[in-house]
Design an enzyme around this catalytic site. Structure first.
Site, PDB file in Angstrom:
ATOM      1  N   GLU A 127      32.408  36.256  37.279  1.00 23.99           N
ATOM      2  CA  GLU A 127      32.748  37.566  37.329  1.00 23.99           C
ATOM      3  C   GLU A 127      33.943  37.619  37.890  1.00 23.99           C
ATOM      4  O   GLU A 127      35.055  38.291  37.784  1.00 23.99           O
ATOM      5  CB  GLU A 127      31.400  38.459  37.642  1.00 23.99           C
ATOM      6  CG  GLU A 127      30.353  38.812  36.713  1.00 23.99           C
ATOM      7  CD  GLU A 127      30.793  39.765  35.725  1.00 23.99           C
ATOM      8  OE1 GLU A 127      32.207  40.351  35.773  1.00 23.99           O
ATOM      9  OE2 GLU A 127      30.105  40.041  34.963  1.00 23.99           O
ATOM     10  N   GLU A 148      41.751  39.341  34.423  1.00 20.46           N
ATOM     11  CA  GLU A 148      41.763  40.374  33.777  1.00 20.46           C
ATOM     12  C   GLU A 148      43.123  41.147  34.599  1.00 20.46           C
ATOM     13  O   GLU A 148      44.091  41.816  34.099  1.00 20.46           O
ATOM     14  CB  GLU A 148      40.841  41.207  33.712  1.00 20.46           C
ATOM     15  CG  GLU A 148      39.661  40.913  32.528  1.00 20.46           C
ATOM     16  CD  GLU A 148      38.658  41.974  32.456  1.00 20.46           C
ATOM     17  OE1 GLU A 148      38.451  42.818  33.349  1.00 20.46           O
ATOM     18  OE2 GLU A 148      37.899  41.477  31.426  1.00 20.46           O
TER      19      GLU A 148
END
Length: 118
Positions: A65, A72
């Site tokens: 994550e 991102e």
């Protein structure tokens, strides 16, 4: 490496983790699942090996994550407008998290399955 540089590195790492915990919904979901899993491991009196497998699995999901958020963020910075390659990068990173989460479910099944059915 001087002590101050090591402390600064830990400070930056904690800032990244804190950012993700505060702003990323999926990190919060995974942390909640981790807390439940750790509580169940305590309840079922897991062996040291079972605990180690559980902690490494949890760390793998959280690490995935964190990398996903980092990627991102970088993609959003360098390609604020839509670009097909930016989409591929983001989708692949999300896919990596999904693979890790599915693997974690498999580990959870192996570790908890028999204990929950008793």
């Amino acid at each position: 490496m001087p002590v101050m540089r090591v402390l600064a590195a830990f400070k930056y790492a904690m800032a990244g983790i804190t950012y993700c915990v505060r702003r990323e919904r999926h990190v919060k979901i995974h942390l909640a699942a981790a807390i439940v899993a750790i509580g169940l491991a305590w309840w079922f009196d897991f062996s040291a090996i079972e605990q180690a497998v559980l902690f490494v699995t949890i760390a793998g999901v959280i690490t995935a994550e964190l990398f996903n958020t980092a990627l991102e963020t970088i993609v959003d910075k360098v390609s604020p407008e839509f670009h097909p390659l930016a989409k591929v990068a983001k989708d692949a990173a999300a896919g990596a998290v999904l693979v890790q989460a599915i693997a974690a479910l498999g580990v959870g099944y192996v570790l908890f399955g028999d204990k929950l059915l008793k």
